[in-house]
Each structure stands twice: as C-alpha cells, then as structure tokens.
Motif scaffolding. Structure first.
Motif, short mmCIF file in Angstrom:
data_model
loop_
_atom_site.label_atom_id
_atom_site.label_comp_id
_atom_site.label_asym_id
_atom_site.label_seq_id
_atom_site.Cartn_x
_atom_site.Cartn_y
_atom_site.Cartn_z
N UNK A 29 54.40 -78.57 57.14
CA UNK A 29 54.61 -77.27 56.51
C UNK A 29 53.46 -76.99 55.56
N UNK A 30 52.85 -75.82 55.68
CA UNK A 30 51.80 -75.39 54.77
C UNK A 30 52.39 -74.64 53.59
N UNK A 31 51.85 -74.90 52.41
CA UNK A 31 52.22 -74.14 51.22
C UNK A 31 51.02 -73.30 50.82
N UNK A 32 51.14 -72.00 51.00
CA UNK A 32 50.05 -71.07 50.73
C UNK A 32 50.37 -70.22 49.51
N UNK A 33 49.32 -69.78 48.85
CA UNK A 33 49.49 -68.89 47.71
C UNK A 33 48.23 -68.86 46.89
N UNK A 34 48.01 -67.79 46.13
CA UNK A 34 46.82 -67.70 45.28
C UNK A 34 46.90 -68.69 44.12
#
Length: 247
Positions: A29-34
């Motif tokens: 699972x990828x955790x993306x965010x600025x």
C-alpha cells in the motif's frame, strides 16, 4: 491486518490527525500526500513508535493498549524511517543483526535471519564491509534488510527511495515485489514507483484521508484537466485542494 479506528495523534497542542480510520491488508500500500499531510506521524503511530492519543490500533487482531503490548507487536513490525542511524564502522552483517536483536529474534537465529535478509536485497557479498564504505544505494538496501530481517508481517517504509538513482529504484521495486505474504506500507512522492509495485493507495492531506482503495480505482478517477503526465498522477493531484498541490 492492521486496523486503525478513530485514531488521533499530535504533538503538544498541535493536532496532526484525529478520527482517522484505516485498514491495511497483505500486499503493498502506498501512502501519498504533500509535505505536512501527516504521513510520517501516521507511520510512526502504526509502527507503535508513538502511542496514539486517542482511538484504537489493532495489529493481527490484538489491540495495542499498553507499552508491553506495543513491544510485543514490534516483533512483527519492520520500520524504516526516512533518516535512519548507523555506526559507520559497523559491518553490514552486524547492522542487520542489530535489527534482529531489536525485534526480539532469538540469538540462535540472528546469523541465518541476517544472511537471508542480505541475500534478499543483493548484499550477501557485502556483509563484511563497513556501513560507512557503502554507496548510498547499497546503504539504503542494507537499511531495507535491517527492516525486513526475520520476515516481519508488517513493514513500514518512509521515503525509502529518496536519493536513489533510476537503476537503484528499479532494484528497490524488485526487492519489494519479493516480500510476499507481508503487509507493506510505503510512503513516497514518486508516483511511478507506486504504479510499479503498489496494490493499494492511501492519499492523505492535512491529517485526513482523501482516498483509500486499489491503485486501478484511483487511476479511474483520472482528471485530464489536472496537472500530471499519467492517469495516476492526474488522479492523485485532483484529490488535493489547490493549495496542497504545490507543496
């Protein structure tokens, strides 16, 4: 499986996130965010490094409610922070054995577990070298071996490909693909790595989860008017408010 229910976390009076629900299953699972979205704080909380302020954290069906329960859970957690420490004069094999000790692996298994982890990341022939003599890419692979020694069931990686050249990143993808029957949570800003190895994606912004689902489900949200060069990039960016897109 890792389950978070109504999870809250912060520092002093600053609230990073609250009322957060999340479920992680075997796979990548990828955790993306600025930057500033709360990703690193969430990773530290899920890895039991930082106890939650509120809510419930359940790992393999057992709720983590005390430091003793957190220590027990860590035996099945491999956590690689973005900035990890090491002694330059320590040999690679001893660095990985140290990870085995931290996880509570029996001493009789340190050598075999470390050898297996180093072989998995392609560093079996570098085991006697000192950490300080390794290239940046090799050092990062040694750190991944440190995180996966003993085959933990849950692996948390915070920006593991930062500073790696394209060939090193390709090798990293192969390493991650080889971690079968493992729940892996990978925080990164590199969307092409996500597209290559991740089954699911969680998008986080300002302490809130904007999306959680399969990679193909996020691609299906492709917005041609959004910035980006691929459907996944555009779909991800379209989930962020305008002020979050430039961070």
């Amino acid at each position: 499986m890792i389950t978070a229910k109504q999870l809250g976390q912060g520092y002093g009076r600053h609230i990073v996130f609250r009322s957060l629900d999340l479920e992680l299953q075997p796979g990548v699972t990828a955790l993306l965010g600025p930057n500033g979205a709360g990703k690193t704080t969430l990773l530290r909380t899920l890895a039991t490094v930082q106890p939650p302020r509120e809510g419930r954290l359940t790992i393999d069906g057992r709720e983590v409610k005390s430091e003793a329960e957190a220590r027990a859970a860590r035996r099945q957690i491999g956590f690689l922070p973005q900035r990890f420490g090491y002694e330059p004069g320590m040999r690679v094999r001893d660095f990985v054995r140290y990870g085995a000790w931290l996880r509570g692996i029996p001493p009789r298994d340190w050598s075999s577990a470390s050898a297996t982890a180093l072989d998995h990341v392609g560093l079996a022939n570098e085991a006697r070298k000192k950490m300080g003599s390794l290239s940046g890419g090799m050092r990062q692979r040694a750190a991944i071996a440190w995180a996966v020694v003993g085959k933990p069931r849950f692996v948390v990686l915070d920006e593991p490909t930062v500073g790696l050249d394209p060939q090193q990143r390709f090798r990293f993808r192969d390493i991650i693909a080889g971690l079968t029957d493992t729940t892996i949570l990978l925080s990164t800003h590199l969307i092409d790595d996500v597209d290559a190895v991740c089954d699911r994606i969680v998008v986080m912004h300002e302490g809130k989860i904007r999306f959680a689902g399969l990679t193909d489900e996020l691609k299906a949200l492709d917005d041609p008017s959004a910035p980006g060069h691929t459907p996944l990039e555009r779909a991800y960016v379209s989930l962020l408010p305008e002020e979050g897109r430039n961070r």
